[in-house]
Write a protein that holds these residues in place. Structure first.
Motif, PDB file in Angstrom:
ATOM      1  N   GLU A  40       0.846  -1.187   0.000  1.00 29.51           N
ATOM      2  CA  GLU A  40       0.000   0.000   0.000  1.00 29.51           C
ATOM      3  C   GLU A  40       0.883   1.239   0.000  1.00 29.51           C
ATOM      4  O   GLU A  40       2.011   1.222   0.498  1.00 29.51           O
ATOM      5  N   PHE A  41       0.346   2.342  -0.551  1.00 27.96           N
ATOM      6  CA  PHE A  41       1.089   3.590  -0.508  1.00 27.96           C
ATOM      7  C   PHE A  41       0.122   4.757  -0.635  1.00 27.96           C
ATOM      8  O   PHE A  41      -1.018   4.613  -1.089  1.00 27.96           O
ATOM      9  N   SER A  42       0.575   5.921  -0.200  1.00 28.69           N
ATOM     10  CA  SER A  42      -0.152   7.177  -0.378  1.00 28.69           C
ATOM     11  C   SER A  42       0.887   8.283  -0.481  1.00 28.69           C
ATOM     12  O   SER A  42       2.056   8.090  -0.160  1.00 28.69           O
ATOM     13  N   TYR A  43       0.464   9.463  -0.921  1.00 26.81           N
ATOM     14  CA  TYR A  43       1.413  10.561  -1.035  1.00 26.81           C
ATOM     15  C   TYR A  43       0.710  11.899  -0.871  1.00 26.81           C
ATOM     16  O   TYR A  43      -0.503  12.019  -1.071  1.00 26.81           O
ATOM     17  N   ASP A  44       1.497  12.881  -0.465  1.00 27.17           N
ATOM     18  CA  ASP A  44       1.043  14.261  -0.324  1.00 27.17           C
ATOM     19  C   ASP A  44       2.099  15.171  -0.931  1.00 27.17           C
ATOM     20  O   ASP A  44       3.293  14.867  -0.888  1.00 27.17           O
ATOM     21  N   THR A  51       5.800  13.843  -0.044  1.00 28.02           N
ATOM     22  CA  THR A  51       5.921  12.838   1.017  1.00 28.02           C
ATOM     23  C   THR A  51       5.172  11.582   0.590  1.00 28.02           C
ATOM     24  O   THR A  51       3.983  11.644   0.270  1.00 28.02           O
ATOM     25  N   ILE A  52       5.878  10.464   0.570  1.00 30.59           N
ATOM     26  CA  ILE A  52       5.306   9.197   0.135  1.00 30.59           C
ATOM     27  C   ILE A  52       5.328   8.216   1.302  1.00 30.59           C
ATOM     28  O   ILE A  52       6.383   7.999   1.904  1.00 30.59           O
ATOM     29  N   GLN A  53       4.176   7.656   1.641  1.00 28.73           N
ATOM     30  CA  GLN A  53       4.092   6.619   2.673  1.00 28.73           C
ATOM     31  C   GLN A  53       3.960   5.263   1.991  1.00 28.73           C
ATOM     32  O   GLN A  53       3.062   5.067   1.157  1.00 28.73           O
ATOM     33  N   GLU A  54       4.848   4.341   2.330  1.00 27.36           N
ATOM     34  CA  GLU A  54       4.833   3.004   1.730  1.00 27.36           C
ATOM     35  C   GLU A  54       4.777   1.937   2.810  1.00 27.36           C
ATOM     36  O   GLU A  54       5.489   2.035   3.812  1.00 27.36           O
ATOM     37  N   THR A  55       3.950   0.934   2.593  1.00 27.14           N
ATOM     38  CA  THR A  55       3.940  -0.260   3.430  1.00 27.14           C
ATOM     39  C   THR A  55       4.327  -1.441   2.553  1.00 27.14           C
ATOM     40  O   THR A  55       3.625  -1.780   1.601  1.00 27.14           O
ATOM     41  N   TRP A  56       5.466  -2.026   2.871  1.00 29.29           N
ATOM     42  CA  TRP A  56       5.980  -3.156   2.097  1.00 29.29           C
ATOM     43  C   TRP A  56       5.477  -4.458   2.703  1.00 29.29           C
ATOM     44  O   TRP A  56       5.576  -4.669   3.910  1.00 29.29           O
ATOM     45  N   GLU A  57       4.971  -5.335   1.824  1.00 26.97           N
ATOM     46  CA  GLU A  57       4.444  -6.618   2.270  1.00 26.97           C
ATOM     47  C   GLU A  57       5.108  -7.793   1.556  1.00 26.97           C
ATOM     48  O   GLU A  57       4.677  -8.936   1.714  1.00 26.97           O
ATOM     49  N   GLY A  58       6.133  -7.516   0.773  1.00 28.30           N
ATOM     50  CA  GLY A  58       6.843  -8.570   0.061  1.00 28.30           C
ATOM     51  C   GLY A  58       8.324  -8.261  -0.009  1.00 28.30           C
ATOM     52  O   GLY A  58       8.766  -7.157   0.312  1.00 28.30           O
ATOM     53  N   ILE A  78      10.411  12.717   0.393  1.00 31.97           N
ATOM     54  CA  ILE A  78      10.503  12.133   1.727  1.00 31.97           C
ATOM     55  C   ILE A  78       9.673  10.853   1.724  1.00 31.97           C
ATOM     56  O   ILE A  78       8.470  10.889   1.486  1.00 31.97           O
ATOM     57  N   LYS A  79      10.338   9.731   1.966  1.00 30.03           N
ATOM     58  CA  LYS A  79       9.631   8.452   1.969  1.00 30.03           C
ATOM     59  C   LYS A  79       9.571   7.911   3.392  1.00 30.03           C
ATOM     60  O   LYS A  79      10.596   7.784   4.065  1.00 30.03           O
ATOM     61  N   GLU A  80       8.376   7.599   3.841  1.00 28.99           N
ATOM     62  CA  GLU A  80       8.150   6.968   5.140  1.00 28.99           C
ATOM     63  C   GLU A  80       7.788   5.508   4.859  1.00 28.99           C
ATOM     64  O   GLU A  80       6.703   5.210   4.381  1.00 28.99           O
ATOM     65  N   ILE A  81       8.733   4.620   5.155  1.00 22.03           N
ATOM     66  CA  ILE A  81       8.632   3.226   4.731  1.00 22.03           C
ATOM     67  C   ILE A  81       8.402   2.322   5.932  1.00 22.03           C
ATOM     68  O   ILE A  81       9.183   2.346   6.894  1.00 22.03           O
ATOM     69  N   THR A  82       7.341   1.549   5.887  1.00 25.10           N
ATOM     70  CA  THR A  82       7.080   0.522   6.890  1.00 25.10           C
ATOM     71  C   THR A  82       7.421  -0.837   6.298  1.00 25.10           C
ATOM     72  O   THR A  82       6.871  -1.225   5.263  1.00 25.10           O
ATOM     73  N   ASN A  83       8.324  -1.533   6.934  1.00 23.80           N
ATOM     74  CA  ASN A  83       8.794  -2.822   6.443  1.00 23.80           C
ATOM     75  C   ASN A  83       7.996  -3.945   7.099  1.00 23.80           C
ATOM     76  O   ASN A  83       8.257  -4.329   8.232  1.00 23.80           O
ATOM     77  N   ASN A  84       7.032  -4.470   6.376  1.00 27.12           N
ATOM     78  CA  ASN A  84       6.284  -5.657   6.816  1.00 27.12           C
ATOM     79  C   ASN A  84       6.562  -6.831   5.889  1.00 27.12           C
ATOM     80  O   ASN A  84       5.698  -7.676   5.655  1.00 27.12           O
ATOM     81  N   LEU A 162      16.787  -1.697   8.758  1.00 26.88           N
ATOM     82  CA  LEU A 162      15.357  -1.432   8.846  1.00 26.88           C
ATOM     83  C   LEU A 162      14.697  -2.768   9.130  1.00 26.88           C
ATOM     84  O   LEU A 162      14.514  -3.600   8.245  1.00 26.88           O
ATOM     85  N   GLY A 163      14.398  -2.996  10.415  1.00 25.72           N
ATOM     86  CA  GLY A 163      13.895  -4.289  10.836  1.00 25.72           C
ATOM     87  C   GLY A 163      12.476  -4.553  10.388  1.00 25.72           C
ATOM     88  O   GLY A 163      11.697  -3.627  10.112  1.00 25.72           O
ATOM     89  N   ASP A 164      12.138  -5.820  10.324  1.00 23.26           N
ATOM     90  CA  ASP A 164      10.768  -6.219   9.997  1.00 23.26           C
ATOM     91  C   ASP A 164       9.816  -5.644  11.034  1.00 23.26           C
ATOM     92  O   ASP A 164      10.012  -5.813  12.239  1.00 23.26           O
ATOM     93  N   GLY A 165       8.781  -4.931  10.577  1.00 25.49           N
ATOM     94  CA  GLY A 165       7.827  -4.293  11.462  1.00 25.49           C
ATOM     95  C   GLY A 165       8.175  -2.860  11.829  1.00 25.49           C
ATOM     96  O   GLY A 165       7.372  -2.185  12.482  1.00 25.49           O
ATOM     97  N   ASP A 166       9.354  -2.378  11.415  1.00 23.95           N
ATOM     98  CA  ASP A 166       9.787  -1.020  11.749  1.00 23.95           C
ATOM     99  C   ASP A 166       9.454  -0.048  10.616  1.00 23.95           C
ATOM    100  O   ASP A 166       9.246  -0.440   9.469  1.00 23.95           O
ATOM    101  N   THR A 167       9.451   1.241  10.961  1.00 23.80           N
ATOM    102  CA  THR A 167       9.228   2.310   9.997  1.00 23.80           C
ATOM    103  C   THR A 167      10.425   3.244   9.996  1.00 23.80           C
ATOM    104  O   THR A 167      10.966   3.557  11.058  1.00 23.80           O
ATOM    105  N   ALA A 168      10.841   3.674   8.812  1.00 18.34           N
ATOM    106  CA  ALA A 168      12.002   4.557   8.701  1.00 18.34           C
ATOM    107  C   ALA A 168      11.737   5.599   7.630  1.00 18.34           C
ATOM    108  O   ALA A 168      10.829   5.474   6.798  1.00 18.34           O
ATOM    109  N   MET A 169      12.548   6.657   7.653  1.00 17.64           N
ATOM    110  CA  MET A 169      12.468   7.741   6.689  1.00 17.64           C
ATOM    111  C   MET A 169      13.729   7.771   5.839  1.00 17.64           C
ATOM    112  O   MET A 169      14.835   7.610   6.351  1.00 17.64           O
TER     113      MET A 169
END
Length: 225
Positions: A40-44, A51-58, A78-84, A162-169
């Protein structure tokens, strides 16, 4: 008198319409059909900051398709990445891929480059804005490595986790010099998984190994006698 008032109102309305400023085409970001890792992702957008928000699932590469950037303008991404994804990342590589067909594509393509796209190079007008002085940093990785003055536009974040389950910029610049007014280009992203640690032997393992060696020595001594 009434006719004059009506005509005056219509004239004012016409003039006010002419004075309304025209708006530039809006930036568009979509998940590319070639994307694998981003779920999933969104941006502003605020002026020149996206600013791009990304949730990685793979664990596969991720790909965003960008279009309608204003030409000759430096953007801050600016990317806010959640590593799932299920794995820890030790690096994150970013690369710009441009549409083929203008005869300027590079000859040697990496295996992850999808059909219809090519590595961006130093003369196609799309870049990580290397001459802008915009910051390239992250709160998960402490160093970057770039290749931007040859056959690729490549930027990798390294020396961190960037650990699994963590979020980073992560933050970097992006520039499009107006060479692709009608075409989109790809921002390809490839996480580098950390190496699996060597298994630590349990306390019983050295003891069992010692007993085995003693038994082998006793057996040899018996056979010699």
């Amino acid at each position: 008198m009434r006719t004059k008032t009506l005509l005056g109102g219509m004239t004012a309305l016409f003039l006010s319409a002419l004075l309304v400023p025209t708006t530039a085409s809006a930036l568009a970001i979509e998940l590319s059909p070639h994307n694998q890792g981003i779920g999933e992702f969104s941006y502003d957008q605020s002026d020149s900051t996206i600013t791009i928000q990304e949730t990685w699932e793979g664990e596969g590469p991720g790909a965003l398709e960008l279009s309608d950037l204003e030409g000759d303008r430096d953007y801050t991404i600016i990317k806010e990445i959640t590593n799932n994804s299920g794995s820890d990342w030790g690096s994150l590589a970013n690369e710009i891929l441009v549409p083929t067909g203008d005869g300027s594509e590079t000859e040697d393509q990496a295996s992850f480059v999808p059909e219809g796209f090519s590595h961006s190079h130093n003369t196609d007008g799309v870049s990580f804005a290397q001459r802008s002085g915009l910051p390239r940093d992250s709160d998960a990785f402490t160093s970057t490595e770039a290749d931007e003055f040859g056959e690729r536009d490549y930027l990798e974040y390294m020396d961190g986790i960037l650990g699994d389950g963590d979020t980073a910029m992560i933050r970097f610049g992006l520039r499009e010099n107006g060479y692709f007014p009608d075409d989109s280009f790809l921002l390809s992203q490839t996480p580098g998984q950390t190496s699996a640690p060597s298994p630590i032997p349990s306390p019983a393992t050295p003891a069992l190994l010692g007993l085995g060696l003693l038994g082998l020595a006793w057996l040899r001594a018996r056979q010699a006698g």
